[in-house]
Design a protein around this motif. Structure first.
Motif, PDB file in Angstrom:
ATOM      1  N   LYS A   1     -32.187 -15.647 -46.611  1.00  0.00           N
ATOM      2  CA  LYS A   1     -31.359 -14.516 -46.181  1.00  0.00           C
ATOM      3  C   LYS A   1     -29.897 -14.704 -46.566  1.00  0.00           C
ATOM      4  O   LYS A   1     -29.272 -13.794 -47.134  1.00  0.00           O
ATOM      5  CB  LYS A   1     -31.488 -14.335 -44.661  1.00  0.00           C
ATOM      6  CG  LYS A   1     -30.483 -13.345 -44.063  1.00  0.00           C
ATOM      7  CD  LYS A   1     -30.637 -13.279 -42.560  1.00  0.00           C
ATOM      8  CE  LYS A   1     -30.305 -14.575 -41.880  1.00  0.00           C
ATOM      9  NZ  LYS A   1     -28.860 -14.915 -41.929  1.00  0.00           N
TER      10      LYS A   1
ATOM     11  N   THR B   1     -40.176 -13.512 -42.153  1.00  0.00           N
ATOM     12  CA  THR B   1     -39.973 -13.251 -40.731  1.00  0.00           C
ATOM     13  C   THR B   1     -41.245 -13.621 -39.987  1.00  0.00           C
ATOM     14  O   THR B   1     -42.338 -13.232 -40.403  1.00  0.00           O
ATOM     15  CB  THR B   1     -39.636 -11.769 -40.487  1.00  0.00           C
ATOM     16  OG1 THR B   1     -38.492 -11.408 -41.276  1.00  0.00           O
ATOM     17  CG2 THR B   1     -39.326 -11.508 -39.031  1.00  0.00           C
TER      18      THR B   1
ATOM     19  N   GLN C   1     -30.983 -12.983 -38.252  1.00  0.00           N
ATOM     20  CA  GLN C   1     -32.303 -13.603 -38.152  1.00  0.00           C
ATOM     21  C   GLN C   1     -33.183 -12.875 -37.149  1.00  0.00           C
ATOM     22  O   GLN C   1     -34.401 -13.033 -37.160  1.00  0.00           O
ATOM     23  CB  GLN C   1     -32.164 -15.070 -37.716  1.00  0.00           C
ATOM     24  CG  GLN C   1     -31.505 -15.978 -38.728  1.00  0.00           C
ATOM     25  CD  GLN C   1     -31.537 -17.439 -38.297  1.00  0.00           C
ATOM     26  OE1 GLN C   1     -32.374 -17.849 -37.506  1.00  0.00           O
ATOM     27  NE2 GLN C   1     -30.609 -18.230 -38.807  1.00  0.00           N
ATOM     28  N   ARG C   2     -32.562 -12.078 -36.263  1.00  0.00           N
ATOM     29  CA  ARG C   2     -33.298 -11.444 -35.173  1.00  0.00           C
ATOM     30  C   ARG C   2     -33.063  -9.935 -35.130  1.00  0.00           C
ATOM     31  O   ARG C   2     -32.293  -9.435 -34.320  1.00  0.00           O
ATOM     32  CB  ARG C   2     -32.887 -12.075 -33.837  1.00  0.00           C
ATOM     33  CG  ARG C   2     -33.160 -13.553 -33.685  1.00  0.00           C
ATOM     34  CD  ARG C   2     -34.658 -13.877 -33.823  1.00  0.00           C
ATOM     35  NE  ARG C   2     -35.515 -12.933 -33.133  1.00  0.00           N
ATOM     36  CZ  ARG C   2     -35.766 -12.934 -31.823  1.00  0.00           C
ATOM     37  NH1 ARG C   2     -35.207 -13.876 -31.054  1.00  0.00           N
ATOM     38  NH2 ARG C   2     -36.558 -12.054 -31.280  1.00  0.00           N
TER      39      ARG C   2
ATOM     40  N   GLY D   1     -35.699 -15.068 -41.246  1.00  0.00           N
ATOM     41  CA  GLY D   1     -35.574 -16.246 -40.400  1.00  0.00           C
ATOM     42  C   GLY D   1     -34.869 -17.391 -41.106  1.00  0.00           C
ATOM     43  O   GLY D   1     -34.498 -17.304 -42.280  1.00  0.00           O
ATOM     44  N   SER D   2     -34.705 -18.492 -40.383  1.00  0.00           N
ATOM     45  CA  SER D   2     -34.032 -19.669 -40.922  1.00  0.00           C
ATOM     46  C   SER D   2     -34.796 -20.203 -42.130  1.00  0.00           C
ATOM     47  O   SER D   2     -36.013 -20.365 -42.094  1.00  0.00           O
ATOM     48  CB  SER D   2     -33.946 -20.742 -39.836  1.00  0.00           C
ATOM     49  OG  SER D   2     -33.340 -21.907 -40.325  1.00  0.00           O
TER      50      SER D   2
END
Length: 622
Positions: free
Chosen positions: A187, A484, A463-464, A182-183
């Motif tokens: 990552k 996540t 992210q998804r 995620g943000s």
């Protein structure tokens, strides 16, 4: 340290009266009957005498058999702190571990085969394995001081564990890599480290960069150890769609053009048939658009005769060619039919033209960069890149496949084209789940399934992961998973990896830069802290820091107006004229705002004079 409670061939509990256990550390269980197995700590607990009594009725998560056994082994639960760990056995056993077996820390050589699958010269050094701090003193020199870390408070710090090294050549057996998180999870930082390692190994990379952040020319920090410092500007080719690279129209076949049109908006079967009829071999963009426009005019005309008369009177077409062109248009009218179909094609084509995607240079710079074993970074907004990726991937994947097929057939006709890796962030936009009409999705899906045979691989970051195509997701054999939170993404991760329930529970709370790596190369999930990158992203600076930084113009303004201090509100003309001589044009209001800013920063003092208004003086003036 020793084994307590009921054991089995998969997990055991261990306890210590004076040593805390650390998550993910490796320990050796001395039970010769089952081969002195190695285990990994997956849960840790502390029993404290100052909390309510621990007994069988206590709502603790520890196995009740463990608590029962502690007293028999000489521990005084009510009087001392006791540390307990749940340990997962990392080898296949056929018998349970002996209760009471001694548990000890290993030397590096005793667990090397579990931690090291490649050495730095033939692998990607991505970070350090969490829980291996105790092995640092027994590390060989070739594995020491190769993965410094970054701490928000302390800056760059020394390597404090066994390095995690990914054998990139094993992608031949276990192709493709996913980077999820995620943000703010680290990552993008992790993806940068992977790319740096691949560039240093001179692996050709095709990188789609929707965020304009894949720049590898600036050093991360002066704090980096000298032997670790490196930049990769000479090993990169950066191009922008529409200015440096594009699509060479006369190289397009009907399928290619339909893919491009479909990337703008889904197209119908009637439109595909119309393109197949309209596009002629080696057509230029001008000729195709003119043919399409003429055919639309024909269908809009009151009658064929009216159109024929108007067409034969045109001055922009050679007389001897008019009859041929006219008959060709009349024939196409019978094949295409619907005016709405042609207008739909025209609208999509015009949007592509406005975006500047059609260029005579085509993809030559991309091909040249890959052949030179560089990282080719393709920039553009996400829509443009999704359109362009389908064309580029189809073109260069075909070249690589034709070259490999020719070798297999013993032919020397194909031009040599190197193996390469496709890298992209925002991968769910390029290969979205359930959206079958996205051309880039078709190309990425094909590479995910067939690319290994031809030496073409994928590194996809998103992210998804739940929004990524299911087939593509399943083909990502190695997954690097950062923090996540979303339940749907956690469900996909649970289904597509060997991550255990303990790691799944930890995922929403991982610190930035910490990840779980699930890979068949290691045969288990490993917790890894990503090393510091050698280069920095253009977006690495906190945007709020920009508000307090001086830019070059401000420095210039300050140096000039400093000559005129003190300055009053009624006498700004001289400094403004001087600034204008230096090609800096600002208004009186802008000058006042800048002077007030210097006052706020403590560099000037602002005084009120009844005759002159406000006067700005140096802080040293009385």
């Amino acid at each position: 340290m020793q084994v307590v409670g009921m054991t089995n061939e998969h997990e055991v509990w261990a306890t210590s009266g004076d040593r805390k256990f650390r998550l993910n550390e490796l320990l050796i269980i001395e039970d010769e009957y089952v081969g002195n197995p190695v285990g990994e700590v997956i849960e840790t607990y502390a029993l404290n005498p100052f909390i309510p009594t621990v007994d069988e009725r206590s709502p603790v998560l520890i196995d009740s058999d463990v608590v029962k056994t502690l007293g028999n082994l000489g521990y005084h639960i009510q009087d001392e702190m006791i540390y307990i760990a749940k340990i997962r056995i990392l080898s296949e056993l056929f018998y349970p571990v002996k209760t009471g077996a001694v548990v000890r820390e290993p030397l590096f050589e005793e667990v090397e085969d579990l931690l090291i699958k490649a050495f730095p010269n033939v692998g990607l050094t991505l970070g350090i394995i969490q829980g291996t701090e105790g092995l640092l003193s027994s590390l060989p020199s070739e594995l020491s001081n190769i993965a410094p870390l970054f701490n928000d408070k302390k800056g760059v710090i020394s390597q404090n564990g066994v390095p995690f090294i990914l054998d990139y050549k094993s992608m031949q057996s276990y192709p493709h890599l996913g980077v999820f998180g995620g943000s703010g999870s680290g990552k993008s930082f992790g993806l940068r480290v992977i790319i740096e390692e691949l560039i240093s190994k001179k692996i050709p990379l095709l990188i789609f960069d929707p965020h304009y952040e894949m720049n590898f020319k600036d050093s991360f920090s002066d704090e980096l150890p000298d032997k670790f410092k490196a930049t990769f500007e000479r090993n990169c080719t950066i191009v922008t769609v529409g200015s440096d690279v594009g699509v060479k129209f006369d190289s397009l076949g009907p399928g290619d053009l339909c893919n491009l049109l479909g990337a703008v908006s889904p197209i119908t079967e009637a439109m595909e048939n119309a393109v197949a009829s309209l596009l002629e071999n080696k057509d230029s963009r001008v000729l195709f658009i003119e043919r399409l426009s003429n055919l639309i005019s024909l269908l809009e005309s009151p009658s064929e005769e009216t159109f024929r008369q108007e067409f034969m009177q045109r001055k922009d077409i050679e007389e001897k060619k008019k009859s041929y062109y006219l008959n060709r248009l009349l024939a196409l009218k019978k094949q295409v039919g619907q005016l709405s179909t042609l207008k739909s094609i025209s609208w999509r084509l015009n949007r592509l033209v406005r975006q500047g995607i059609f260029m005579d240079e085509g993809i030559k710079k991309i091909e040249d960069g890959l052949k030179a074993q560089k990282a080719v970074i393709v920039r553009g907004n996400i829509w443009m890149l999704r359109v362009y990726a389908a064309y580029v991937l189809r073109s260069i994947y075909t070249k690589r496949r034709e070259y490999r097929d020719a070798i297999q057939k013993g032919l020397n006709t194909a031009t040599k084209f190197p193996p390469f890796i496709v890298v992209t962030d925002e991968a769910h936009n390029f290969a979205p789940r359930g959206e079958h009409n996205i051309p880039s999705r078709r190309e990425i899906k094909e590479i995910s399934q067939e690319g290994r045979k031809y030496g073409v691989f994928l590194i996809l970051a998103t992210q998804r992961p739940a929004l990524l195509d299911d087939t593509v997701n399943a083909q990502l054999n190695t997954k690097i998973i950062f923090r996540t939170v979303r339940s749907t993404d956690l469900a996909v991760i649970r289904e597509e990896t060997d991550i255990g329930s303990e790691e799944i529970k930890r995922l929403p709370y991982l610190l930035s830069g910490t990840s779980f790596i699930s890979s068949p190369i290691f045969g288990r999930t490993i917790s890894v802290k990503v090393r510091v990158s050698k280069t920095k992203s253009p977006h690495q600076i906190n945007p709020f820091d920009e508000l307090t930084e001086k830019n070059e113009d401000e420095e210039k303004i300050y140096n000039i107006i400093n000559e005129f201090i003190p300055i009053s509100e009624t006498n700004l003309l001289d400094p403004l004229l001087k600034l204008e001589e230096e090609d800096i044009v600002i208004s009186e209001d802008q000058m006042i705002n800048y002077l007030d800013k210097l006052v706020d920063q403590g560099q000037l003092v602002k005084e009120n004079n009844q005759l002159l208004g406000f006067t700005y003086k140096s802080t040293g003036d009385n």
